[in-house]
Design a protein around this motif. Structure first.
Motif, PDB file in Angstrom:
ATOM      1  N   GLN A 262      -7.383  -3.969   0.115  1.00  0.00           N
ATOM      2  CA  GLN A 262      -7.612  -3.882   1.549  1.00  0.00           C
ATOM      3  C   GLN A 262      -8.728  -4.847   1.981  1.00  0.00           C
ATOM      4  O   GLN A 262      -8.685  -5.411   3.069  1.00  0.00           O
ATOM      5  CB  GLN A 262      -7.940  -2.436   1.928  1.00  0.00           C
TER       6      GLN A 262
ATOM      7  N   ASP B  58      -7.046  -7.986   2.449  1.00  0.00           N
ATOM      8  CA  ASP B  58      -6.334  -7.976   3.743  1.00  0.00           C
ATOM      9  C   ASP B  58      -7.256  -8.420   4.879  1.00  0.00           C
ATOM     10  O   ASP B  58      -6.855  -9.150   5.783  1.00  0.00           O
ATOM     11  CB  ASP B  58      -5.864  -6.554   4.106  1.00  0.00           C
TER      12      ASP B  58
ATOM     13  N   GLN C  85       0.816  -1.224   0.000  1.00  0.00           N
ATOM     14  CA  GLN C  85       0.000   0.000   0.000  1.00  0.00           C
ATOM     15  C   GLN C  85       0.852   1.277   0.000  1.00  0.00           C
ATOM     16  O   GLN C  85       0.336   2.364  -0.259  1.00  0.00           O
ATOM     17  CB  GLN C  85      -0.952  -0.016   1.188  1.00  0.00           C
TER      18      GLN C  85
HETATM   19  N1  TRP Z   1      -5.053   1.910   4.891  1.00  0.00           N
HETATM   20  C1  TRP Z   1      -4.512   1.749   6.212  1.00  0.00           C
HETATM   21  C2  TRP Z   1      -3.714   3.007   6.569  1.00  0.00           C
HETATM   22  O1  TRP Z   1      -3.246   3.718   5.688  1.00  0.00           O
HETATM   23  C3  TRP Z   1      -3.617   0.542   6.366  1.00  0.00           C
HETATM   24  C4  TRP Z   1      -4.313  -0.732   6.002  1.00  0.00           C
HETATM   25  C5  TRP Z   1      -4.029  -1.550   4.956  1.00  0.00           C
HETATM   26  C6  TRP Z   1      -5.424  -1.309   6.685  1.00  0.00           C
HETATM   27  N2  TRP Z   1      -4.884  -2.620   4.933  1.00  0.00           N
HETATM   28  C7  TRP Z   1      -5.747  -2.505   5.970  1.00  0.00           C
HETATM   29  C8  TRP Z   1      -6.174  -0.955   7.815  1.00  0.00           C
HETATM   30  C9  TRP Z   1      -6.809  -3.291   6.359  1.00  0.00           C
HETATM   31  C10 TRP Z   1      -7.221  -1.753   8.192  1.00  0.00           C
HETATM   32  C11 TRP Z   1      -7.550  -2.911   7.474  1.00  0.00           C
HETATM   33  O2  TRP Z   1      -3.543   3.257   7.727  1.00  0.00           O
END
Ligand code: TRP
Length: 378
Positions: free
Chosen positions: A181, A184, A93
């Protein structure tokens, strides 16, 4: 809203398309998320074992007090309550909104070091990097088939990130990372995701993807449970310049700083010319922020701390805040230095976490293949 450009694809029913927030429904869905989150918060204490949490961070730099008070302390609390926790180092990311991932390997190790130092216990929490889990990433393919291009384009968080990236064109990854995500979260079938409000659109998309997968590819069987948001109730502290605490503003107090560096950074803090210290967030936001930091660090009320400083002025205030921060972070920093002296520990934690995440992801992908009738050999 331009209805014609938002036409659903043939087999996504219209009602389903409308599940995703438009601006008109965003408020209602926020209210719902807040109420649901409060319910879950109460249930967590009673039935921690019923929850699997996934949270994560992008490894873009060192963790600071804003992270600590905003999310990190809460993760340790959830872990200690007995909630199963998956902690993601979201390395892919990082390249959503920049050309250069920076010294990524070092940053990943720093992040894991910060996690361990502040009390994440690798015996109870699985720490892993999503680039190390191929089956997680493969879920992205069927998931991408479940969303439309217009749904992706109207994600308010992605839009804001595009604007903040300074005239960069939208990359395919920036547009689709909310789907990544979702992978994830769903690869490990997490049912609870601690988030700030900015992440709610992503969580809503994850819920839609879970539902559509179950309906379209699994004949209505629940392969993926729809996760809930756990909204943070944390106090939002600002940086030493009175703006949002962020690395790019050089206004952070990092977990990895020494006590002297902390003192130096706080010496730069903006205050005002009134020597009599009072807690007035509206009228004196910078002074109030420093009082709030001291309050969070000591568990005392900001008004009480202000009264104690009295006519001590900005100097007295900064001295007190510095001591409060250094005292609270001292054990974390000591542990951090020990870990830095023995890098093998961090490496082993990550290797074990990656292995565990791969086991879970492989099992989920096998289930997905079977649901989609994509098992051709035995
Ligand atoms: N997007 C989140 C951030 O920038 C990090 C993240 C990546 C995340 N995958 C996720 C958070 C899945 C919660 C669930 O902080």
């Amino acid at each position: 809203m331009d209805v014609s450009s938002d036409a659903p694809t043939a087999d996504i029913p219209e009602a389903d398309e409308n599940e995703l927030s438009t601006e008109a429904t965003a408020h209602r869905s926020l209210d719902r998320a807040v109420a649901r989150s409060a319910e879950i918060e109460a249930d967590l204490v009673r039935d921690a074992g019923a929850y699997r949490v996934l949270t994560g961070d992008r490894p873009t730099g060192r963790l600071h007090l804003g992270h600590y008070l905003g999310t990190l302390a809460n993760r340790v609390r959830l872990q200690d309550l007995g909630v199963q926790t998956m902690l993601l180092v979201a390395d892919y990311q990082v390249i959503t909104d920049r050309d250069d991932a920076g010294p990524i390997a070092q940053r990943v190790r720093d992040l894991v070091t910060d996690y361990l130092a502040m009390g994440i216990d690798p015996g109870r929490t699985t720490i892993f990097a999503h680039s190390a889990v191929p089956a997680l990433n493969q879920l992205m393919l069927p998931f991408l088939s479940l969303v439309t291009d217009s749904e992706l384009r109207r994600n308010p968080t992605v839009k804001a990130e595009l604007e903040a990236s300074g005239g960069r064109p939208m990359s395919g990854l920036l547009l689709t990372y909310p789907v990544h995500q979702a992978a994830d979260i769903l690869f490990c079938k997490a049912n609870l995701v601690p988030v700030g409000k900015d992440q709610l659109p992503h969580l809503e998309l994850t819920r839609v993807i879970a539902r559509r997968f179950n309906e379209r590819y699994a004949g209505g069987k629940t392969v993926f449970p729809a996760p809930d948001a756990l909204l943070s109730q944390a106090t939002n502290v600002l940086g030493v310049d009175g703006h949002k605490m962020s690395k790019s503003r050089h206004n952070t107090i990092d977990l990895a700083m020494t006590e002297d560096e902390t003192a130096k950074q706080l010496k730069r803090a903006v205050t005002d010319s009134d020597r009599h210290i009072t807690y007035e967030p509206e009228r004196r936001p910078e002074v109030a922020n420093l009082l709030l930091i001291a309050a969070e660090m000591t568990g005392r009320a900001p008004e009480e701390i202000a009264a104690e400083i009295g006519d001590g002025g900005g100097g007295g205030l900064k001295k007190l805040v510095t001591e409060a921060v250094n005292e609270r972070l001292r054990p974390i920093r000591t542990r951090r230095r020990e870990l830095e002296a023995d890098p093998a520990v961090v490496e082993q934690v990550l290797a074990a976490g990656n292995a565990r995440a791969n086991e879970i992801a492989d099992a989920t992908l096998a289930e997905v293949r079977s649901a989609m009738d994509m098992v051709y050999t035995s």
